[in-house]
Design a protein around this motif. Structure first.
Motif: not given
Length: 302
Positions: A108-114
């Motif tokens: 987990g811990g994913r974010e949209y890069r921009r």
């Protein structure tokens, strides 16, 4: 839909053979309903891990010398890859390292890069309503984002944030809506970039969602491209989209049929009542809500 004692399958009308047994199930089910997270829908190259600690822990599990080997493959300085930077240790690179050295990916811990929007959350049912609006009356572009065109201010107001309406010169209002993370998530659902009429559209991911999400999606579709008169119809110039509308209605136990560029729910009492029960509560177009409540074949609203 055609079938025999051994199997059931879909065929286009032009492909039906003499002797095929036609099936008209009132309700279509799926083996396992699934609500995806945004990270399930968004391309991995648009994602990043949000935690340096998670990257640090992942990197510590790699065998001696792995960082140097990976740095050469990624065309990076070894010293750069030694630091647990989330911009450097992208999900793509972590996946390469995970496959090669049999190390578990960060959980987990994913974010949209921009924008660093959280991507670990599940798609909401209201976002499915907005997806229906965007499919029918919106456009998506990696350059311009999501734009929505409609004459009804009440539909524009369903999108989050302040409403900034601008006449489009054709009798509609237009505005930029949503963020890029949700745009790519909608594309992951099957909503195309550019013109929705240019090619085949695959809404199989929508089909596998829980019925509550499909109710909202079809409400957005009807609010955008629906017509309520003596029956309920939805425009579908792209026939592949129309085929999916038919299947999605039947996921809710509502019989629908496709003819030319229109999907029609017959005015039979059973079908209209199920529309009222399942879809009406989620409509935002006030006139269409009232027309469906009092459907008697005399009103005609677009």
């Amino acid at each position: 839909m055609v079938g025999d004692d051994d199997q059931v399958d879909w065929k286009k009308g032009s492909e039906i053979d003499v002797g095929d047994y036609l099936l008209k199930p009132r309700k279509l089910n799926v083996d396992l309903e699934c609500v995806p997270t945004l990270s399930d829908l968004i391309p991995v190259e648009c994602q990043r891990f949000g935690s340096r600690e998670a990257i640090k822990s992942f990197k510590s599990e790699l065998p001696y010398g792995a960082v140097s080997e990976l740095a050469e493959e990624f065309d990076l300085a070894t010293g750069t890859l030694h630091h647990p930077k989330t911009d450097v240790w992208t999900p793509e690179r972590c996946l390469v390292a995970s496959d090669r050295y049999d190390v578990a990916l960060p959980d987990g811990g994913r974010e949209y890069r921009r924008t660093r929007n959280d991507l670990d959350r599940e798609l909401t049912d209201h976002e499915m309503y907005l997806a229906g609006l965007v499919l029918t009356d919106g456009t998506m572009s990696s350059d311009d984002g999501v734009r929505f065109y409609n004459t009804r201010e009440e539909l524009h107001e369903q999108f989050p944030g302040e409403t900034h309406l601008e006449p489009d010169g054709k009798g509609c209002y237009k505005q930029n809506v949503l963020d890029y993370a949700r745009m790519y998530a909608f594309n992951g659902l099957g909503i195309p970039f550019g013109s929705k009429n240019d090619g085949e559209v695959d809404l199989s991911t929508v089909f596998e969602l829980p019925e509550s999400h499909i109710e909202r999606f079809l409400a957005g579709v009807i609010d955008g491209d629906g017509n309520i008169s003596s029956s309920v119809t939805v425009a579908a110039e792209n026939r592949s989209i129309g085929e999916w509308y038919v299947k999605l209605f039947r996921r809710l136990g509502i019989y629908a049929e496709q003819r030319e560029n229109v999907v029609r729910v017959p005015d039979a009492e059973r079908e209209i009542q199920r529309l009222r029960d399942r879809v009406l509560p989620h409509l935002s177009h006030s006139e269409k809500r009232e027309a469906l409540k009092a459907l008697d074949g005399t009103s005609h609203l677009r």
